[in-house]
Design a protein around this motif. Structure first.
Motif, PDB file in Angstrom:
ATOM      1  N   TYR A 223      -3.330 -16.479  -6.169  1.00 11.24           N
ATOM      2  CA  TYR A 223      -2.950 -15.267  -6.110  1.00 11.24           C
ATOM      3  C   TYR A 223      -1.651 -16.177  -7.482  1.00 11.24           C
ATOM      4  O   TYR A 223      -0.870 -16.996  -7.298  1.00 11.24           O
ATOM      5  CB  TYR A 223      -2.313 -14.648  -5.478  1.00 11.24           C
ATOM      6  CG  TYR A 223      -3.614 -13.982  -4.615  1.00 11.24           C
ATOM      7  CD1 TYR A 223      -4.606 -13.293  -5.505  1.00 11.24           C
ATOM      8  CD2 TYR A 223      -3.500 -14.890  -3.302  1.00 11.24           C
ATOM      9  CE1 TYR A 223      -5.485 -12.313  -4.249  1.00 11.24           C
ATOM     10  CE2 TYR A 223      -4.390 -14.149  -2.653  1.00 11.24           C
ATOM     11  CZ  TYR A 223      -5.436 -13.432  -3.314  1.00 11.24           C
ATOM     12  OH  TYR A 223      -6.653 -12.722  -1.705  1.00 11.24           O
ATOM     13  N   PHE A 224      -1.621 -15.411  -8.477  1.00 11.97           N
ATOM     14  CA  PHE A 224      -0.395 -15.540  -9.292  1.00 11.97           C
ATOM     15  C   PHE A 224      -0.766 -14.426 -10.526  1.00 11.97           C
ATOM     16  O   PHE A 224      -0.912 -13.419 -10.462  1.00 11.97           O
ATOM     17  CB  PHE A 224      -1.460 -15.736 -10.580  1.00 11.97           C
ATOM     18  CG  PHE A 224      -2.261 -17.531 -10.360  1.00 11.97           C
ATOM     19  CD1 PHE A 224      -1.167 -19.051 -10.697  1.00 11.97           C
ATOM     20  CD2 PHE A 224      -3.373 -17.230 -10.103  1.00 11.97           C
ATOM     21  CE1 PHE A 224      -1.957 -19.947  -9.471  1.00 11.97           C
ATOM     22  CE2 PHE A 224      -4.387 -18.683  -9.477  1.00 11.97           C
ATOM     23  CZ  PHE A 224      -3.069 -20.338  -8.869  1.00 11.97           C
TER      24      PHE A 224
ATOM     25  N   PRO B 114      -9.863   2.441  -6.844  1.00  6.95           N
ATOM     26  CA  PRO B 114      -9.959   0.972  -6.438  1.00  6.95           C
ATOM     27  C   PRO B 114      -8.141   0.155  -6.368  1.00  6.95           C
ATOM     28  O   PRO B 114      -7.890   0.617  -7.701  1.00  6.95           O
ATOM     29  CB  PRO B 114     -10.762  -0.091  -7.664  1.00  6.95           C
ATOM     30  CG  PRO B 114     -10.660   1.577  -8.488  1.00  6.95           C
ATOM     31  CD  PRO B 114     -10.099   2.821  -7.342  1.00  6.95           C
ATOM     32  N   ALA B 115      -8.448  -0.889  -5.808  1.00  9.09           N
ATOM     33  CA  ALA B 115      -8.012  -1.395  -6.322  1.00  9.09           C
ATOM     34  C   ALA B 115      -7.261  -2.879  -7.603  1.00  9.09           C
ATOM     35  O   ALA B 115      -6.534  -3.329  -8.383  1.00  9.09           O
ATOM     36  CB  ALA B 115      -6.680  -2.623  -4.916  1.00  9.09           C
ATOM     37  N   VAL B 116      -8.710  -3.388  -7.867  1.00 12.59           N
ATOM     38  CA  VAL B 116      -8.408  -4.168  -7.947  1.00 12.59           C
ATOM     39  C   VAL B 116     -10.138  -4.009  -9.174  1.00 12.59           C
ATOM     40  O   VAL B 116     -10.597  -3.117  -8.913  1.00 12.59           O
ATOM     41  CB  VAL B 116      -8.738  -5.751  -7.821  1.00 12.59           C
ATOM     42  CG1 VAL B 116      -8.329  -6.388  -6.737  1.00 12.59           C
ATOM     43  CG2 VAL B 116      -9.955  -5.615  -6.767  1.00 12.59           C
TER      44      VAL B 116
ATOM     45  N   GLU C  90      -4.409   0.823 -12.669  1.00 18.13           N
ATOM     46  CA  GLU C  90      -3.450   1.624 -12.386  1.00 18.13           C
ATOM     47  C   GLU C  90      -3.075   2.265 -11.381  1.00 18.13           C
ATOM     48  O   GLU C  90      -1.748   3.068 -11.334  1.00 18.13           O
ATOM     49  CB  GLU C  90      -3.886   2.416 -13.419  1.00 18.13           C
ATOM     50  CG  GLU C  90      -4.778   3.253 -13.564  1.00 18.13           C
ATOM     51  CD  GLU C  90      -6.240   2.804 -13.470  1.00 18.13           C
ATOM     52  OE1 GLU C  90      -7.266   3.997 -13.366  1.00 18.13           O
ATOM     53  OE2 GLU C  90      -6.196   1.787 -14.115  1.00 18.13           O
ATOM     54  N   HIS C  91      -3.883   1.811 -10.381  1.00 13.55           N
ATOM     55  CA  HIS C  91      -3.381   2.854  -8.947  1.00 13.55           C
ATOM     56  C   HIS C  91      -2.530   1.726  -7.987  1.00 13.55           C
ATOM     57  O   HIS C  91      -1.744   2.078  -7.225  1.00 13.55           O
ATOM     58  CB  HIS C  91      -5.232   3.168  -7.699  1.00 13.55           C
ATOM     59  CG  HIS C  91      -5.843   4.381  -8.494  1.00 13.55           C
ATOM     60  ND1 HIS C  91      -5.783   5.411  -9.458  1.00 13.55           N
ATOM     61  CD2 HIS C  91      -7.337   3.375  -8.895  1.00 13.55           C
ATOM     62  CE1 HIS C  91      -6.945   5.531  -9.849  1.00 13.55           C
ATOM     63  NE2 HIS C  91      -7.721   4.540 -10.324  1.00 13.55           N
ATOM     64  N   HIS C  92      -2.255   0.140  -8.624  1.00 14.09           N
ATOM     65  CA  HIS C  92      -1.617   0.089  -7.907  1.00 14.09           C
ATOM     66  C   HIS C  92      -0.809  -1.008  -8.454  1.00 14.09           C
ATOM     67  O   HIS C  92      -0.614  -1.287  -9.714  1.00 14.09           O
ATOM     68  CB  HIS C  92      -2.529  -1.642  -7.011  1.00 14.09           C
ATOM     69  CG  HIS C  92      -3.115  -0.570  -5.889  1.00 14.09           C
ATOM     70  ND1 HIS C  92      -2.870  -0.899  -5.031  1.00 14.09           N
ATOM     71  CD2 HIS C  92      -4.589   0.081  -5.708  1.00 14.09           C
ATOM     72  CE1 HIS C  92      -3.846  -0.067  -4.289  1.00 14.09           C
ATOM     73  NE2 HIS C  92      -4.901   0.537  -5.038  1.00 14.09           N
ATOM     74  N   GLU C  93       0.681  -0.839  -8.741  1.00 15.38           N
ATOM     75  CA  GLU C  93       1.946  -1.482  -8.660  1.00 15.38           C
ATOM     76  C   GLU C  93       1.847  -3.120  -8.205  1.00 15.38           C
ATOM     77  O   GLU C  93       1.943  -3.984  -7.799  1.00 15.38           O
ATOM     78  CB  GLU C  93       3.181  -1.259  -8.897  1.00 15.38           C
ATOM     79  CG  GLU C  93       2.587   0.864  -8.989  1.00 15.38           C
ATOM     80  CD  GLU C  93       5.190   0.734  -9.012  1.00 15.38           C
ATOM     81  OE1 GLU C  93       5.454   0.234  -8.956  1.00 15.38           O
ATOM     82  OE2 GLU C  93       4.591   2.605  -9.490  1.00 15.38           O
ATOM     83  N   GLY C  94       2.873  -3.508  -9.055  1.00 16.52           N
ATOM     84  CA  GLY C  94       2.512  -4.807  -9.218  1.00 16.52           C
ATOM     85  C   GLY C  94       2.145  -5.944 -10.643  1.00 16.52           C
ATOM     86  O   GLY C  94       1.317  -5.666 -10.814  1.00 16.52           O
ATOM     87  N   ASP C  95       2.621  -7.191 -10.452  1.00 15.96           N
ATOM     88  CA  ASP C  95       2.220  -7.802 -11.539  1.00 15.96           C
ATOM     89  C   ASP C  95       1.475  -9.723 -10.465  1.00 15.96           C
ATOM     90  O   ASP C  95       2.251 -10.129 -10.046  1.00 15.96           O
ATOM     91  CB  ASP C  95       4.048  -9.194 -12.128  1.00 15.96           C
ATOM     92  CG  ASP C  95       2.760  -9.741 -13.529  1.00 15.96           C
ATOM     93  OD1 ASP C  95       1.818 -10.361 -13.598  1.00 15.96           O
ATOM     94  OD2 ASP C  95       3.830 -10.690 -13.506  1.00 15.96           O
ATOM     95  N   ARG C  96      -0.284  -9.604  -9.888  1.00 19.07           N
ATOM     96  CA  ARG C  96      -0.454 -10.023  -9.333  1.00 19.07           C
ATOM     97  C   ARG C  96      -1.985 -10.349 -10.253  1.00 19.07           C
ATOM     98  O   ARG C  96      -2.823  -8.959 -10.482  1.00 19.07           O
ATOM     99  CB  ARG C  96      -0.979  -9.506  -8.155  1.00 19.07           C
ATOM    100  CG  ARG C  96      -1.125 -10.877  -6.963  1.00 19.07           C
ATOM    101  CD  ARG C  96      -1.378 -10.210  -5.725  1.00 19.07           C
ATOM    102  NE  ARG C  96      -1.613 -11.204  -4.641  1.00 19.07           N
ATOM    103  CZ  ARG C  96      -1.608 -11.014  -3.701  1.00 19.07           C
ATOM    104  NH1 ARG C  96      -1.837  -9.715  -3.066  1.00 19.07           N
ATOM    105  NH2 ARG C  96      -1.626 -11.771  -3.260  1.00 19.07           N
TER     106      ARG C  96
END
Length: 134
Positions: free
Chosen positions: A38-39, A61-63, A81-87
Protein backbone atom coordinates in the motif's frame (compact mmCIF):
# COMPACT_ATOMS: atom_id res chain seq x y z
CA UNK A 1 11.82 -0.28 -6.82
CA UNK A 2 10.78 -1.07 -10.35
CA UNK A 3 8.33 -3.78 -11.48
CA UNK A 4 6.47 -4.69 -14.64
CA UNK A 5 3.69 -6.84 -15.99
CA UNK A 6 4.63 -10.09 -17.73
CA UNK A 7 5.03 -8.53 -21.18
CA UNK A 8 6.63 -5.31 -19.90
CA UNK A 9 4.04 -2.95 -21.38
CA UNK A 10 2.99 -1.63 -17.94
CA UNK A 11 5.61 -0.63 -15.40
CA UNK A 12 5.36 0.47 -11.78
CA UNK A 13 8.05 2.44 -9.95
CA UNK A 14 7.91 2.88 -6.17
CA UNK A 15 9.86 5.28 -3.99
CA UNK A 16 10.28 2.64 -1.25
CA UNK A 17 9.38 -0.90 -0.26
CA UNK A 18 6.02 -1.38 1.41
CA UNK A 19 5.87 -1.72 5.18
CA UNK A 20 4.05 -5.06 4.71
CA UNK A 21 2.25 -7.06 2.03
CA UNK A 22 -1.30 -8.38 2.36
CA UNK A 23 -2.13 -11.76 0.90
CA UNK A 24 -5.92 -11.63 0.82
CA UNK A 25 -8.16 -14.54 -0.13
CA UNK A 26 -11.34 -12.62 -0.96
CA UNK A 27 -12.73 -13.65 -4.34
CA UNK A 28 -11.40 -10.55 -6.11
CA UNK A 29 -7.86 -10.73 -4.72
CA UNK A 30 -7.61 -14.50 -5.12
CA UNK A 31 -8.70 -14.42 -8.74
CA UNK A 32 -6.60 -11.38 -9.65
CA UNK A 33 -3.44 -12.87 -8.11
CA UNK A 34 -2.73 -9.82 -6.00
CA UNK A 35 -0.23 -9.55 -3.16
CA UNK A 36 -0.81 -5.99 -2.03
CA UNK A 37 1.59 -3.32 -0.90
CA UNK A 38 0.00 0.00 0.00
CA UNK A 39 1.17 3.45 -1.00
CA UNK A 40 0.01 7.01 -1.51
CA UNK A 41 -0.55 8.01 -5.13
CA UNK A 42 2.51 10.28 -5.07
CA UNK A 43 4.73 7.29 -4.16
CA UNK A 44 3.71 5.30 -7.26
CA UNK A 45 4.56 6.01 -10.91
CA UNK A 46 2.71 3.87 -13.45
CA UNK A 47 3.57 3.91 -17.13
CA UNK A 48 1.74 2.17 -19.95
CA UNK A 49 -1.93 1.71 -20.72
CA UNK A 50 -4.06 -0.39 -18.38
CA UNK A 51 -7.58 -1.75 -18.53
CA UNK A 52 -9.72 -1.70 -15.41
CA UNK A 53 -12.37 -3.75 -13.65
CA UNK A 54 -14.82 -2.99 -10.85
CA UNK A 55 -16.55 -5.86 -9.15
CA UNK A 56 -20.27 -5.99 -9.95
CA UNK A 57 -21.32 -7.90 -6.82
CA UNK A 58 -20.97 -4.80 -4.59
CA UNK A 59 -23.20 -1.76 -5.01
CA UNK A 60 -20.32 0.55 -4.04
CA UNK A 61 -17.04 -1.24 -4.79
CA UNK A 62 -14.04 0.05 -2.89
CA UNK A 63 -11.40 -0.52 -5.56
CA UNK A 64 -10.92 -0.50 -9.29
CA UNK A 65 -8.41 -3.12 -10.42
CA UNK A 66 -5.97 -2.31 -13.21
CA UNK A 67 -4.28 -4.84 -15.45
CA UNK A 68 -2.27 -5.02 -18.64
CA UNK A 69 -4.61 -5.47 -21.63
CA UNK A 70 -1.90 -7.42 -23.49
CA UNK A 71 -0.80 -10.05 -20.97
CA UNK A 72 -3.53 -9.74 -18.31
CA UNK A 73 -1.22 -9.17 -15.34
CA UNK A 74 -2.90 -7.31 -12.48
CA UNK A 75 -0.65 -4.36 -11.65
CA UNK A 76 -2.51 -2.22 -9.11
CA UNK A 77 -5.78 -0.90 -7.79
CA UNK A 78 -7.09 2.57 -7.00
CA UNK A 79 -9.90 3.62 -4.70
CA UNK A 80 -13.25 4.35 -6.33
CA UNK A 81 -15.37 7.44 -5.78
CA UNK A 82 -17.21 5.48 -3.07
CA UNK A 83 -14.23 5.63 -0.71
CA UNK A 84 -12.10 8.53 0.43
CA UNK A 85 -8.37 8.47 0.94
CA UNK A 86 -5.10 8.51 -0.87
CA UNK A 87 -4.28 4.83 -1.18
CA UNK A 88 -3.05 2.72 -4.07
CA UNK A 89 -2.60 -1.04 -3.84
CA UNK A 90 0.32 -2.33 -5.90
CA UNK A 91 0.60 -6.00 -6.82
CA UNK A 92 4.01 -6.83 -5.38
CA UNK A 93 4.15 -10.00 -7.48
CA UNK A 94 5.28 -7.84 -10.42
CA UNK A 95 8.60 -7.19 -8.62
CA UNK A 96 11.55 -9.53 -8.38
CA UNK A 97 11.10 -11.74 -5.29
CA UNK A 98 14.65 -10.99 -4.10
CA UNK A 99 13.70 -7.30 -3.78
CA UNK A 100 10.97 -8.23 -1.32
CA UNK A 101 12.95 -10.40 1.09
CA UNK A 102 12.41 -9.43 4.71
CA UNK A 103 9.08 -7.65 4.20
CA UNK A 104 6.31 -8.79 6.52
CA UNK A 105 3.56 -10.80 4.81
CA UNK A 106 0.07 -10.87 6.31
CA UNK A 107 -2.48 -13.48 5.29
CA UNK A 108 -5.94 -11.94 5.49
CA UNK A 109 -9.21 -13.82 5.82
CA UNK A 110 -10.89 -11.87 3.04
CA UNK A 111 -13.45 -14.59 2.28
CA UNK A 112 -15.13 -13.98 5.65
CA UNK A 113 -14.50 -10.23 5.95
CA UNK A 114 -17.59 -8.00 5.83
CA UNK A 115 -15.68 -4.70 5.59
CA UNK A 116 -17.20 -3.40 8.83
CA UNK A 117 -14.24 -4.30 11.05
CA UNK A 118 -10.55 -5.00 10.62
CA UNK A 119 -9.95 -8.18 8.64
CA UNK A 120 -8.82 -11.22 10.60
CA UNK A 121 -5.62 -13.07 9.77
CA UNK A 122 -5.57 -16.74 8.73
CA UNK A 123 -2.17 -17.23 10.40
CA UNK A 124 0.54 -15.20 12.09
CA UNK A 125 2.50 -12.81 9.83
CA UNK A 126 5.67 -14.17 8.25
CA UNK A 127 8.70 -12.76 6.47
CA UNK A 128 9.08 -12.90 2.70
CA UNK A 129 12.05 -14.95 1.63
CA UNK A 130 12.17 -16.78 4.96
CA UNK A 131 8.88 -18.51 5.58
CA UNK A 132 6.54 -16.90 3.02
CA UNK A 133 7.11 -16.89 -0.72
CA UNK A 134 5.19 -15.05 -3.44
Amino acid sequence: MFGACHCGAVTVALVAKPEYINLCDCSLCAKSGGAWGYFTASDVAITGITSSYRRADYEKPAVEMHFCPSCGTTTHWVLTEHHEGDRVGVNMRIFEPSELNGIEARTLDGRNWTGKTEAAHRRAPGQLGTDVFL
